[in-house]
Write an enzyme that holds these catalytic residues in place. Structure first.
Site, mmCIF file in Angstrom:
data_model
loop_
_atom_site.group_PDB
_atom_site.id
_atom_site.type_symbol
_atom_site.label_atom_id
_atom_site.label_comp_id
_atom_site.label_asym_id
_atom_site.label_seq_id
_atom_site.Cartn_x
_atom_site.Cartn_y
_atom_site.Cartn_z
ATOM 1 N N THR A 188 58.910 82.520 56.600
ATOM 2 C CA THR A 188 59.725 82.980 55.476
ATOM 3 C C THR A 188 60.880 83.806 56.014
ATOM 4 O OG1 THR A 188 58.566 85.083 55.122
ATOM 5 C CG2 THR A 188 57.587 83.110 54.135
ATOM 6 N N CYS A 189 61.641 84.381 55.105
ATOM 7 C CA CYS A 189 62.785 85.172 55.548
ATOM 8 C C CYS A 189 62.359 86.468 56.227
ATOM 9 C CB CYS A 189 63.703 85.487 54.367
ATOM 10 S SG CYS A 189 62.879 86.366 53.021
ATOM 11 N N ARG A 220 59.056 86.916 57.763
ATOM 12 C CA ARG A 220 57.955 86.788 58.719
ATOM 13 C C ARG A 220 57.868 85.362 59.250
ATOM 14 N NH1 ARG A 220 53.910 89.248 57.184
ATOM 15 N NH2 ARG A 220 54.774 90.213 55.325
ATOM 16 N N SER A 270 54.142 93.079 52.626
ATOM 17 C CA SER A 270 55.490 92.607 52.318
ATOM 18 C C SER A 270 56.508 93.736 52.402
ATOM 19 C CB SER A 270 55.527 91.994 50.916
ATOM 20 O OG SER A 270 54.667 90.886 50.826
ATOM 21 N N GLU A 330 54.901 92.188 46.073
ATOM 22 C CA GLU A 330 55.742 91.088 45.592
ATOM 23 C C GLU A 330 54.909 89.826 45.380
ATOM 24 O OE1 GLU A 330 58.206 88.731 47.861
ATOM 25 O OE2 GLU A 330 57.630 89.516 49.815
ATOM 26 N N GLN A 382 54.294 81.367 48.763
ATOM 27 C CA GLN A 382 54.543 80.863 50.115
ATOM 28 C C GLN A 382 53.234 80.578 50.855
ATOM 29 O OE1 GLN A 382 56.968 84.192 51.213
ATOM 30 N NE2 GLN A 382 58.894 83.156 50.732
ATOM 31 N N ALA A 391 71.906 77.027 45.657
ATOM 32 C CA ALA A 391 71.237 76.760 44.383
ATOM 33 C C ALA A 391 69.765 76.420 44.607
ATOM 34 C CB ALA A 391 71.939 75.619 43.641
ATOM 35 N N GLY A 392 69.129 77.140 45.533
ATOM 36 C CA GLY A 392 67.719 76.907 45.826
ATOM 37 C C GLY A 392 66.821 77.894 45.102
ATOM 38 N N SER A 426 68.100 81.532 44.990
ATOM 39 C CA SER A 426 69.173 81.707 44.003
ATOM 40 C C SER A 426 68.598 81.768 42.587
ATOM 41 C CB SER A 426 70.172 80.554 44.106
ATOM 42 O OG SER A 426 70.792 80.542 45.377
#
Length: 704
Positions: free
Chosen positions: A294-295, A297, A356, A361, A367, A452-453, A456
């Site tokens: 992920t962004c 980890r 997190s 979160e 995920q 646009a994922g 977003s």
């Protein structure tokens, strides 16, 4: 010598009292000396006889002092570590209330019970500690009297004896007691300044370490007193161990995380490549793998046989160096490695949102679900581009348990109350910085979102939760996809929202006050050289992508204020403090689930041996049936089938208690002993039902 020798029960009490704090060498010396005293007590005539009861009280007092000093000293060390920014390791919620539960000389039973309230970690821990301080003074006075009085005479008498072992151990006890008397002066101040969170944390850490250490000391004591050497059973090669290796926002900067980041579509291919990398002549060192990237980890969850666990961990480390092209010195400081229960606990804390960037979160749970779905994905005979997952039974079960505990924690605690995702944390950052950076109120800014994922979408939801009237332009290569996204969140707001193609991005950035970037690009899409000609007013750039979409040199452009995911830590700190009290509740649920998973995991080591036993019994049944073939010639076909079914049913009924026994909720050591006994009694070799990883013909092909 009645003071220490006495009865075996009193020796055990003495050893049990001092084990939490005394060095192992001192304990072993004391046990050896006690054994010698038992054997040769008739030849020892001390100048003064001390009652067994008095000796036991002295030992209990010494144990109380040792345990108390250890608890408070460790808590004081923890406070210093916290000031330096170090993180203490979590542990079980079983707390060490040993010092005064045994009682001490001169203290009542009511006083001795009070630390139990402390161990339970009630909300007013500081008040309980403050009430505990006078007891420290009382123990100090008793220690002084003991050292200068009766115990001093006993020590001098023992030193005069010819038994060197006895003289040596009592010298060590004398030195230890003297050190404790001197150190206890500072314990009052430490007790009054300990914060309840630190006290709980270090109680748990001490308890977990002490339990393992005391177990080893008890084995040494049994060997010294009885001469019996404990021999552990052979290692069970069918028991699998779970591990996790990775890095996260806690230690690794964005630059390092993006070196290892893997797009979700490539998770299975990455896992297959690692599995092939670990292949040896005897098979795969790492047969089960799941990837979570992920962004914030990058983590690899994998399983290996218990015997090969060190080789498996080193193999994964080598693979990460190979993929990232970083040296050991550059990568190792940022990596973390957990095995066994620690690996399972880490996954459960991740899925529960405790690890997190934004405490509690919900996005991380989705995920983890995606990680589980990828690891159990099957091959598609019609689509060769689909790479099947590499997660076997152990890893798939662990991930599934992680999803379940993540839901349980959010349902049974308030850990998710008021919590936000990374996207909404970025909105919080914009709201907090708009006046200082842009000289505008947040409700008046013009916003541009690039991409646009999923991120977003979360950004739009977070923005509209603050103000449905925000002026937003959604920039994307595929404008139809962008319009679908706006329509999806239309119920939340969006009257002033519109879409634009990627070709118009620079014009829109020039007219915007805030730009959020959330694309899957592996290279920066916004650089300083592109910003300088178009920036005419204050501009805020918020990059929530990994790898980064905004180059670092953009922060050097005049009037530009650039932020990335690492800057979100400051935004969420206040909310994290409010939800900290819920962490303890969540960890209690996690600890219970970790224990359950460990028992199930150990029981899976019996499956190959049960399969081998079943196959052995089936061979015997068939052989005996063939021997009786002549006697059964007169039977009809249905009668033969009935006999065959009867013999199978008899075998199943005989083995059924054995199957259920392997599922018992019991200690891991007991489970291991059962498997070893099963293997030894029937002389079994493990029979693997699934040979996919061992058969090259059945192995799925890797995609380039």
């Amino acid at each position: 010598m009645h003071a220490v020798a006495g009865k075996p029960q009193q020796q055990t009490a003495f050893v049990g009292a001092i084990t939490p704090a005394v060095a192992p060498s001192v304990v072993r010396s004391a046990v050896t000396a006690s054994k010698l005293a038992l054997k040769g007590s008739s030849s020892i005539e001390p100048t003064r006889s001390i009652s067994a009861e008095g000796g036991l009280q002295q030992a209990a007092l010494l144990g109380s002092l040792c345990g108390l000093a250890t608890v408070l000293a460790h808590a004081g060390v923890g406070r210093q570590r916290r000031r330096r920014g170090d993180r203490g390791s979590g542990g079980r919620r079983r707390l060490l209330a040993m010092p005064l539960e045994r009682g001490s000389a001169g203290s009542s039973s009511e006083d001795a019970a009070k630390p139990s309230g402390l161990a339970v970690a009630e909300p007013d821990v500081e008040q309980t500690v403050a009430e505990f301080v006078p007891k420290i003074s009382a123990l100090q006075d008793q220690a002084e009297l003991l050292r200068s009085g009766e115990l001093a005479e006993v020590i001098q008498t023992m030193k005069a004896l010819r038994k060197r072992e006895l003289g040596g151990v009592f010298s060590e006890v004398d030195q230890l007691l003297a050190a404790l008397v001197g150190a206890i002066d500072g314990l009052r101040d430490s007790a009054l300044t300990i914060r309840k969170s630190e006290l709980r944390e270090h109680f748990e850490d001490i308890d977990r370490q002490a339990r393992g250490w005391v177990s080893n000391v008890e084995k040494d004591a049994v060997e010294s007193l009885t001469g019996f050497r404990y021999r552990s059973p052979e290692k069970i090669d069918t028991i699998m161990e779970v591990h996790v290796v990775g890095l996260s926002h806690h230690k690794a900067p964005v630059e390092v995380r993006e070196q290892l980041a893997v797009p979700q579509a490539d998770w299975n291919a990455y896992a297959r490549e690692l599995m092939t990398f670990s292949q040896s002549k005897s098979g795969f060192v790492v047969p089960e793998i799941a990837v979570l990237s992920t962004c914030n980890r990058f983590e690899l969850y994998f399983a290996s046989s218990e015997i090969n666990k060190y080789a498996a961990r080193e193999c994964v480390h080598a693979f990460l160096r190979y993929k990232s092209r970083l040296s050991r010195e550059a990568l190792e400081p940022y990596l973390f490695t957990h095995s066994g229960g620690d690996a399972t606990r880490h996954l459960f804390e991740v899925s529960s949102g405790l690890d997190s960037l934004v405490l509690g979160e919900a996005q991380i749970l989705a995920q983890v679900k995606a990680c589980h779905e990828h690891c159990i994905q099957k091959a598609d005979s019609e689509d060769e581009s689909v790479v099947p997952g590499s997660g076997g039974k152990i890893i798939a079960k662990m991930l599934n348990a992680g999803i379940r505990i993540g839901k349980l924690v959010r349902t049974r605690t308030k850990i998710g109350k008021g919590s936000v995702s990374i996207s909404s944390a970025a909105v919080e950052l914009m709201m907090a910085k708009s006046l200082s950076d842009l000289k505008k109120y947040a409700s008046k800014v013009n916003i541009c979102i690039v991409g646009a994922g999923k991120m977003s979408r979360l950004l739009l939801i977070a923005l509209y939760s603050k103000d449905p009237q925000f002026s937003i332009t959604l920039v994307n290569r595929n404008t139809d996809r962008a319009q679908d996204l706006l329509d999806e969140v239309r119920a939340r707001g969006g009257e002033n929202a519109k879409v634009a193609p990627l070709e118009e991005m620079w014009d829109i950035i020039g007219r915007s006050d805030v730009v959020f970037t959330a694309t899957a690009s592996k290279e920066p899409i916004i650089e300083a050289k592109d910003l300088q000609p178009i920036v005419q007013r204050n501009l805020m750039l918020v990059d929530i992508s990994v790898p980064l979409n905004v180059a670092k040199d953009c922060a050097d452009v005049e009037k530009v204020h650039s932020y990335n995911v690492d800057d979100l830590k400051k935004v969420v700190q206040a909310n994290a403090d409010k939800r900290q009290s819920e962490v303890l509740k969540a960890k209690r649920f996690i600890d219970a689930e970790v224990d359950k998973f460990k028992v199930w995991q150990a029981s899976q080591g019996a499956v190959p041996y049960l399969a081998a036993l079943q196959a052995k019994a089936e061979n015997i049944r068939r052989a005996e049936t063939e021997k009786m073939a002549r006697s059964l010639k007169g039977l009809h076909e249905k009668e033969r089938q009935a006999v065959d079914k009867l013999t199978k049913h008899i075998i199943d009924q005989l083995f059924r208690p054995l199957y259920y026994s392997m599922k018992d909720d019991e200690d891991i050591g007991a489970k291991r002993n059962k498997i070893w006994a099963l293997k030894s009694m029937f002389n079994l070799e493990p029979l693997e039902k699934r040979r996919v990883l061992d058969d090259p013909n059945l192995r799925p092909k890797l995609t380039k």
